[in-house]
Motif scaffolding. Structure first.
Motif, PDB file in Angstrom:
ATOM      1  N   LYS A 254       0.844  -1.190   0.000  1.00  0.00           N
ATOM      2  CA  LYS A 254       0.000   0.000   0.000  1.00  0.00           C
ATOM      3  C   LYS A 254       0.878   1.238   0.000  1.00  0.00           C
ATOM      4  O   LYS A 254       1.763   1.371   0.851  1.00  0.00           O
TER       5      LYS A 254
ATOM      6  N   LYS B 270      -3.126   5.259  -0.859  1.00  0.00           N
ATOM      7  CA  LYS B 270      -4.035   4.148  -0.524  1.00  0.00           C
ATOM      8  C   LYS B 270      -4.233   4.042   0.986  1.00  0.00           C
ATOM      9  O   LYS B 270      -5.358   3.887   1.459  1.00  0.00           O
TER      10      LYS B 270
ATOM     11  N   GLU C 225      -7.830   4.952   2.804  1.00  0.00           N
ATOM     12  CA  GLU C 225      -8.535   3.947   3.609  1.00  0.00           C
ATOM     13  C   GLU C 225      -8.887   4.500   4.989  1.00  0.00           C
ATOM     14  O   GLU C 225     -10.008   4.336   5.467  1.00  0.00           O
TER      15      GLU C 225
END
Length: 156
Positions: free
Chosen positions: A97, A101, A105
């Protein structure tokens, strides 16, 4: 990148009052046994580069080329952490990640933009009188009583 992720902008607006002005220089590497990651402070003064190989192996180093035996032909991605950025590898799934990202999230877990729109109160500029309330001696006494130094006063 942030223009495409308004949830991250809202997350930082919401938490802006909680952030410290200085948090570095530091590169933190962390793991909980399920994932491993690294985060660079907001000043970005430490070098932090990473490479990802075809087999999913991720290397993190201060400079490229410091890990012996890594073949350039096996590397599928190279990158570096910029100020305030982080990376993470899920050790169970092997998923890598990147900064956007991870932050997307986290920022998507709550409606920060909605909270800001509904709860924030903006205060406009106010006019202040030119005349002072206290003379120099009284102001200096009050500042010293409350532990204000020259640096604190200069920031006002």
């Amino acid at each position: 990148a942030l223009a495409d992720n308004p949830e991250i902008v809202d997350f930082y607006k919401f938490h802006g009052g909680l952030l410290e002005a200085w948090d570095g220089p530091a590169l933190l590497v962390f793991s909980d046994g399920k994932s491993i990651g690294a985060s660079l402070d907001r000043n970005g003064l430490r070098p932090a580069r990473y490479s990802i190989e075809k087999d999913g192996t991720v290397y993190m180093m201060s400079e490229t080329g410091v890990v012996p035996g890594v073949k350039e032909s096996d590397i599928i991605e190279k990158g570096r952490l910029g100020p305030g950025q982080m990376i993470n590898v899920d050790l169970i799934s092997g998923e890598f990640k990147d900064n956007i990202k991870i932050k997307s999230e986290i920022a998507s877990r709550h409606p920060y933009g909605e909270w800001i729109a509904n709860q924030r109160k903006d205060v406009g500029s106010l006019e202040f009188p030119e005349e002072r309330i206290y003379d120099d001696a009284t102001a200096t006494f009050a500042q010293a009583s409350f532990g204000w130094g020259l640096e604190d006063i200069g920031m006002q």
